[in-house]
Design a protein around this motif. Structure first.
Motif, PDB file in Angstrom:
ATOM      1  N   THR A  91      35.648  30.065  27.506  1.00  0.00           N
ATOM      2  CA  THR A  91      34.353  30.026  27.981  1.00  0.00           C
ATOM      3  C   THR A  91      33.480  29.712  26.943  1.00  0.00           C
ATOM      4  O   THR A  91      33.623  29.821  25.470  1.00  0.00           O
ATOM      5  CB  THR A  91      33.700  31.303  28.717  1.00  0.00           C
ATOM      6  OG1 THR A  91      34.031  32.532  27.681  1.00  0.00           O
ATOM      7  CG2 THR A  91      34.113  31.668  30.040  1.00  0.00           C
ATOM      8  N   GLY A 147      29.825  35.565  29.643  1.00  0.00           N
ATOM      9  CA  GLY A 147      29.991  34.610  30.769  1.00  0.00           C
ATOM     10  C   GLY A 147      29.550  34.798  32.086  1.00  0.00           C
ATOM     11  O   GLY A 147      29.273  33.549  32.804  1.00  0.00           O
ATOM     12  N   PHE A 148      29.668  36.064  32.655  1.00  0.00           N
ATOM     13  CA  PHE A 148      29.358  36.314  34.077  1.00  0.00           C
ATOM     14  C   PHE A 148      27.917  35.970  34.302  1.00  0.00           C
ATOM     15  O   PHE A 148      27.585  36.104  35.659  1.00  0.00           O
ATOM     16  CB  PHE A 148      29.811  37.894  34.392  1.00  0.00           C
ATOM     17  CG  PHE A 148      29.223  38.785  33.695  1.00  0.00           C
ATOM     18  CD1 PHE A 148      27.973  39.132  33.934  1.00  0.00           C
ATOM     19  CD2 PHE A 148      30.071  39.513  32.688  1.00  0.00           C
ATOM     20  CE1 PHE A 148      27.333  40.164  33.459  1.00  0.00           C
ATOM     21  CE2 PHE A 148      29.391  40.588  32.345  1.00  0.00           C
ATOM     22  CZ  PHE A 148      28.081  41.117  32.492  1.00  0.00           C
ATOM     23  N   LYS A 152      28.736  30.060  37.690  1.00  0.00           N
ATOM     24  CA  LYS A 152      30.141  29.718  37.893  1.00  0.00           C
ATOM     25  C   LYS A 152      31.219  30.644  37.425  1.00  0.00           C
ATOM     26  O   LYS A 152      32.303  30.490  38.150  1.00  0.00           O
ATOM     27  CB  LYS A 152      30.729  28.184  37.070  1.00  0.00           C
ATOM     28  CG  LYS A 152      30.787  28.297  35.752  1.00  0.00           C
ATOM     29  CD  LYS A 152      31.006  27.003  35.012  1.00  0.00           C
ATOM     30  CE  LYS A 152      31.164  27.153  33.475  1.00  0.00           C
ATOM     31  NZ  LYS A 152      31.567  26.074  32.996  1.00  0.00           N
ATOM     32  N   GLU A 153      30.701  31.648  36.586  1.00  0.00           N
ATOM     33  CA  GLU A 153      31.858  32.667  36.193  1.00  0.00           C
ATOM     34  C   GLU A 153      31.595  33.871  36.844  1.00  0.00           C
ATOM     35  O   GLU A 153      30.598  34.190  37.679  1.00  0.00           O
ATOM     36  CB  GLU A 153      31.644  32.767  34.718  1.00  0.00           C
ATOM     37  CG  GLU A 153      31.832  31.846  33.915  1.00  0.00           C
ATOM     38  CD  GLU A 153      33.139  31.214  33.708  1.00  0.00           C
ATOM     39  OE1 GLU A 153      33.929  31.854  34.070  1.00  0.00           O
ATOM     40  OE2 GLU A 153      33.319  29.954  33.178  1.00  0.00           O
ATOM     41  N   SER A 154      32.383  34.889  36.710  1.00  0.00           N
ATOM     42  CA  SER A 154      32.440  36.228  37.416  1.00  0.00           C
ATOM     43  C   SER A 154      32.894  37.428  36.591  1.00  0.00           C
ATOM     44  O   SER A 154      33.407  37.061  35.367  1.00  0.00           O
ATOM     45  CB  SER A 154      33.593  36.413  38.490  1.00  0.00           C
ATOM     46  OG  SER A 154      34.685  35.994  38.184  1.00  0.00           O
ATOM     47  N   ARG A 160      38.303  39.066  30.580  1.00  0.00           N
ATOM     48  CA  ARG A 160      37.690  37.716  29.676  1.00  0.00           C
ATOM     49  C   ARG A 160      36.815  38.115  28.610  1.00  0.00           C
ATOM     50  O   ARG A 160      36.574  37.544  27.580  1.00  0.00           O
ATOM     51  CB  ARG A 160      37.329  36.888  30.768  1.00  0.00           C
ATOM     52  CG  ARG A 160      36.903  35.563  30.143  1.00  0.00           C
ATOM     53  CD  ARG A 160      36.416  34.645  30.809  1.00  0.00           C
ATOM     54  NE  ARG A 160      35.445  35.037  31.715  1.00  0.00           N
ATOM     55  CZ  ARG A 160      35.172  35.180  33.080  1.00  0.00           C
ATOM     56  NH1 ARG A 160      36.145  34.639  33.950  1.00  0.00           N
ATOM     57  NH2 ARG A 160      34.047  35.605  33.677  1.00  0.00           N
ATOM     58  N   ASN A 245      38.157  35.887  41.693  1.00  0.00           N
ATOM     59  CA  ASN A 245      37.873  35.464  40.358  1.00  0.00           C
ATOM     60  C   ASN A 245      39.082  35.153  39.406  1.00  0.00           C
ATOM     61  O   ASN A 245      39.021  34.918  38.344  1.00  0.00           O
ATOM     62  CB  ASN A 245      37.020  36.214  39.442  1.00  0.00           C
ATOM     63  CG  ASN A 245      37.807  37.337  39.515  1.00  0.00           C
ATOM     64  OD1 ASN A 245      38.824  37.950  39.537  1.00  0.00           O
ATOM     65  ND2 ASN A 245      36.943  38.780  38.931  1.00  0.00           N
TER      66      ASN A 245
END
Length: 334
Positions: A91, A147-148, A152-154, A160, A245
């Motif tokens: 990411t 990133g969440f 688009k991220e979770s 992650r 995810n």
């Protein structure tokens, strides 16, 4: 009439036909009933599956408020908008780098690790207050979004996110930091513990309201929203989470985190009235640390999740800054 004689009964054609058709009518009714029952069962199963898929989706996709301010507006500090990759390049992350008040002399950086459902501001703490104090105390500060926060991220429970945190630590090192400390909140604190399993680049941690995503804490939080049975609720959420995810909650190394004796000092801060992350977990983590590690525990009987600074700002700053000073080694120019 003779005793015990049977009187013949005569049936017409309609009566005979009706008598013959009774079994077939019963069978048709039974078949119709079974089909209807099966349809109801399938509908209920579908609703149950859809409901638990929705729970898994909401866990993976929390609502995130937009940024409200920045370090210059919040407390007058110069800062840089930055981008950096996670350690494994999965990411690309956004954040702020705030040089210390005496930037040329500072080789110490604090990386904030925000919690679930928040962003780099963690406005309910708020992180701006802590960043301001660190800035005055001559620490560089790195504030970034996991990133969440990006649509688009979770959320992956630290799987992650730990790589993303280590990307932030690497960035701080690349800016010249000789000591990097992580200050984590809630799931951001649990993520810090996961990151410290993977790297020796963290020199110490402050962990406020530590949340580790294990089955017990997950169910503890779901039960506060709805009084659902542990089974089949928990297995179904675990089933749907990777479908949403791409990672399984079984990948969260919660047992390893709980059992590890970390080789760095950790300051655990927790409230006994925390309804999201039971304080017993913080106690267990602290008790597992080596006696000579320099780790500390500040347990407050009347405080709740992530609201300890708001309730005790002066004491909070005195203890956390004192802890950091104790970890800082004399560096050239300081």
């Amino acid at each position: 009439m003779e005793p015990n004689s049977v009187t013949p009964v005569s049936l017409n054609a309609t009566q005979i036909e009706t008598a013959v058709n009774v079994p077939s009518i019963a069978r048709r009714r039974l078949k119709t009933f079974l089909i209807a029952l099966l349809s109801v069962i399938l509908l209920l199963v579908s609703l149950v599956m859809a409901f638990h898929a929705y729970i898994a989706w909401t866990l993976a996709k929390p609502h995130i408020d937009p940024l409200r301010s920045n370090p210059a507006l919040a407390f007058g500090a110069a800062y840089q908008d930055i981008q950096f990759p996670s350690l494994n390049d999965s990411t690309l992350l956004n954040g702020w780098y705030i040089p210390a008040a005496q930037a040329a002399a500072s080789k110490k950086t604090v990386v904030f690790s925000h919690g679930y459902g928040g962003n780099r501001e963690e406005i309910w703490v708020p992180l701006y207050d802590l960043a301001q104090e660190l800035h005055k105390q001559n620490y560089n500060v790195l504030m970034f979004d996991y990133g969440f926060v990006q649509p688009k991220e979770s959320v992956t429970g630290g799987i992650r996110e730990s790589q993303e945190l280590l990307g932030a630590v690497k960035y701080a090192r690349e800016q010249g930091a000789e000591q990097v400390f992580v200050w984590g909140f809630s799931m951001g604190a649990g993520t810090a513990l996961q990151a410290a399993l993977l790297s020796d680049d963290i020199d110490g941690m402050i962990l406020d309201s530590t949340f580790i995503l294990d089955p017990d804490t997950l169910y503890h939080n779901m039960k506060q929203v709805a009084d659902l049975p542990r089974y089949p609720t928990l297995p179904l959420v675990y089933l749907f989470f990777p479908l949403i995810n791409g990672v399984s909650l079984n990948q969260v190394p919660y047992n390893q985190v709980k059992e590890t004796k970390y080789n760095i000092p950790i300051f655990f801060i927790h409230g006994e009235q925390d309804m999201k992350a039971p304080f017993e977990m913080a106690q267990e983590l602290f008790r597992n640390q080596p006696a000579n590690s320099g780790s500390q525990l500040w347990l407050l009987p009347n405080d709740s999740h992530e609201l300890i600074y708001r309730a005790h700002p002066q004491t909070y700053l005195e203890l956390t800054m004192g802890f950091l000073r104790g970890l800082s080694t004399p560096l050239s120019g300081q």
